[in-house]
Design a protein around this motif. Structure first.
Motif, PDB file in Angstrom:
ATOM      1  N   THR A 138      24.786  66.587  49.715  1.00 22.29           N
ATOM      2  CA  THR A 138      24.584  65.622  48.631  1.00 22.29           C
ATOM      3  C   THR A 138      25.140  64.252  49.012  1.00 22.29           C
ATOM      4  N   ARG A 197      24.769  51.391  50.192  1.00 19.38           N
ATOM      5  CA  ARG A 197      24.846  50.453  49.066  1.00 19.38           C
ATOM      6  C   ARG A 197      25.625  49.200  49.504  1.00 19.38           C
ATOM      7  N   PRO A 234      20.801  60.249  48.621  1.00 19.99           N
ATOM      8  CA  PRO A 234      20.033  60.551  47.405  1.00 19.99           C
ATOM      9  C   PRO A 234      19.321  61.908  47.441  1.00 19.99           C
ATOM     10  N   THR A 265      30.962  59.730  44.694  1.00 21.86           N
ATOM     11  CA  THR A 265      30.634  60.707  43.654  1.00 21.86           C
ATOM     12  C   THR A 265      29.658  61.760  44.140  1.00 21.86           C
ATOM     13  N   GLY A 266      28.525  61.334  44.677  1.00 19.99           N
ATOM     14  CA  GLY A 266      27.529  62.291  45.132  1.00 19.99           C
ATOM     15  C   GLY A 266      28.045  63.202  46.219  1.00 19.99           C
ATOM     16  N   ASP A 321      17.142  62.196  44.275  1.00 18.28           N
ATOM     17  CA  ASP A 321      17.556  61.628  42.980  1.00 18.28           C
ATOM     18  C   ASP A 321      19.015  61.226  43.107  1.00 18.28           C
ATOM     19  N   ALA A 322      19.258  59.940  43.246  1.00 23.24           N
ATOM     20  CA  ALA A 322      20.604  59.452  43.539  1.00 23.24           C
ATOM     21  C   ALA A 322      21.580  59.601  42.393  1.00 23.24           C
ATOM     22  N   ARG A 323      21.106  59.928  41.186  1.00 24.74           N
ATOM     23  CA  ARG A 323      21.979  59.943  40.012  1.00 24.74           C
ATOM     24  C   ARG A 323      22.244  61.345  39.453  1.00 24.74           C
ATOM     25  N   ARG A 324      21.671  62.388  40.053  1.00 30.10           N
ATOM     26  CA  ARG A 324      21.753  63.708  39.429  1.00 30.10           C
ATOM     27  C   ARG A 324      22.215  64.798  40.393  1.00 30.10           C
ATOM     28  N   HIS A 325      23.077  64.456  41.325  1.00 28.37           N
ATOM     29  CA  HIS A 325      23.541  65.449  42.295  1.00 28.37           C
ATOM     30  C   HIS A 325      24.140  66.676  41.601  1.00 28.37           C
TER      31      HIS A 325
END
Length: 224
Positions: A8, A116, A11, A70-71, A31-35
């Motif tokens: 993870t 990023r 993304p 986070t991911g 999906d970069a926001r829902r790991h």
């Protein structure tokens, strides 16, 4: 041998099972926001597709990054927790090495992923199995001379074509590639690979501090 691999760090939320000879099941979603939401269902899917229970797994492989805080932690916490519950080893592999391995390239090249902040995580390779030096995080323009003329694997090439004009597949990491790389090393008896020659402990490879920091010189208020 039945390896469960997860990653993870990018993304791509990806999981795969490898039986020591080949990948028997794989699931990936970008999906970069829902790991955290997507990883365990992906693990369930590959187990169901392979027709095995979780307790059949003999080892776990996890991409340790580099990647955003986070991911990246989602995959590492999941792998180490499952490894502890099952009583099986957990092997950490550099996510960039997984991308390199999946490329199959047999020439010098670069792997670059999105860090990023207009930066990339990157490393140079002599071949798909041999990294040159340690992963780093930099602005693409600052490393243009170092990577000039080299093919580039990973999403970084697509984000910054001026620095990486020769983009090659794959764009995203595959847990199947991580599992295959680990299985190859283990089958060859190269257990030291996971100790000091490219394999890493299952700990995050951040390369920079997280965005959230404790404020300096903050005032401590205590009741009188």
């Amino acid at each position: 041998m039945l390896l469960l691999a997860v990653d993870t760090a990018t993304p791509a939320v990806t999981a795969a099972l490898h039986d020591g000879s080949s990948v028997v099941a794989e699931s990936s979603r970008v999906d970069a926001r829902r790991h955290g939401e997507l990883l365990l269902p992906a693990v369930d899917r590959v187990l169901a597709e392979a027709g095995v229970k979780l307790d059949a797994v003999t080892g776990l492989v996890v991409g340790v990054g580099p990647g955003p805080y986070t991911g990246l932690r989602v995959g590492l916490v999941t792998a180490t927790t499952l490894g502890s519950a099952l009583g099986v080893p957990v092997y950490g592999l550099c996510t960039l090495d997984g991308l390199a391995y999946a490329s199959g390239l047999d020439e010098p090249f670069v792997v670059a992923t999105d860090a990023r902040r207009k930066e990339v995580y990157w490393a140079r390779y002599d071949s798909s199995r041999k990294r040159v030096g340690e992963p780093a995080v930099d602005r693409p323009a600052d490393i243009a001379e170092q990577v000039a003329g080299l093919p580039t694997v990973g999403a970084g090439a697509l984000l910054y074509p001026d620095t990486f004009p020769d983009a090659r597949a794959p764009e995203h990491v595959s847990a199947g590639a991580l599992a295959a790389l680990a299985a190859e090393k283990l089958a060859a008896g190269e257990t030291e690979f996971f100790q000091n020659q490219g394999g890493l402990p299952p700990k995050p490879l951040y390369l920079r501090r997280p965005d959230a920091q404790v404020p300096k010189n903050y005032k401590v208020v205590t009741p009188k």
